[in-house]
Design an enzyme around this catalytic site. Sequence first.
Site, PDB file in Angstrom:
ATOM      1  N   ASP A   1       0.699  -1.132   0.208  1.00 46.63           N
ATOM      2  CA  ASP A   1       0.007   0.039   0.063  1.00 46.63           C
ATOM      3  C   ASP A   1       0.803   1.234  -0.039  1.00 46.63           C
ATOM      4  OD1 ASP A   1      -2.313   1.487  -0.004  1.00 46.63           O
ATOM      5  OD2 ASP A   1      -2.609   1.379   2.259  1.00 46.63           O
TER       6      ASP A   1
ATOM      7  N   HIS B   1       3.720   3.352  -8.733  1.00 49.74           N
ATOM      8  CA  HIS B   1       3.758   1.948  -9.149  1.00 49.74           C
ATOM      9  C   HIS B   1       4.712   1.232  -9.631  1.00 49.74           C
ATOM     10  CE1 HIS B   1      -0.475   2.140  -8.195  1.00 49.74           C
ATOM     11  NE2 HIS B   1      -0.870   2.915  -9.159  1.00 49.74           N
TER      12      HIS B   1
ATOM     13  N   LEU C   1      11.248 -20.721  -4.045  1.00 49.21           N
ATOM     14  CA  LEU C   1      10.165 -19.674  -3.775  1.00 49.21           C
ATOM     15  C   LEU C   1       8.922 -19.675  -4.456  1.00 49.21           C
ATOM     16  CD1 LEU C   1       9.260 -17.433  -1.591  1.00 49.21           C
ATOM     17  CD2 LEU C   1      10.506 -16.007  -3.288  1.00 49.21           C
TER      18      LEU C   1
END
Length: 236
Positions: free
Chosen positions: A16, A33, A127
């Site tokens: 956020d 972004h 991962l």
Amino acid sequence: MSSTSDVPNHIAIIMDGNGRWAKERGLPRREGHRAGAESVRECVEACKELGVKYLTLYAFSSENWNRPAAEVIALMTLLERFLEEKAEEMMKQNVRLTAIGHLDRLPEKTRRKLDKAIQRTSGNTSLTLVPALSYGAREEIVEAARSLATDAAAGRLDPAKIDIATFASRLYTADIPDPDLLVRTSGELRVSNFLLWQISYSEIVIFKKFWPDFRQADLFEAAQEYARRHRRFGGL
């Protein structure tokens, strides 16, 4: 950290503050972004160093489709670029990519690139990176309930046999363990319709800094905080 049990197996992050980060600098929201993509890279590297096996990132919510069209297009373009540029890096780092959400709502070009990256990295084992795209937890839960109701109405499932495991098997995350640790940036104290079922017992760590400023050291700090806590799961 004293042992591998102190390391969260699965970290979920609400990324956020991109827009506010850009506004503070007099930049367009898309620049926030774009800067946030670097934080993703930092977190992937930190998770690999810690031995975390799953990293789920709240990348684009169902509600985000309501944002101005230009911003949505910019976000999809950024996602496409990330998939193109990072696919080779994910292969080198042995990172597997998958995704959760209403993926059918993504633009066709974006979906093709996502599917290609998922297929290419499917054999990697270090991962698992899980972007939540066009994702909403309430929708996910409703869809799971609808699926169970459909099977019960058709006689394929005994309603009396529906338990927690059965319900969880109908969620987008059926093959992914619940998050041990939920991290949120920007200081907001809410979960924003993210993994509502799955975070029932997750430890939560909040950072005041915006997502583009989040770095490896911050993830290490969150993991250290997790290791200090005693998870009781309702017991003593």
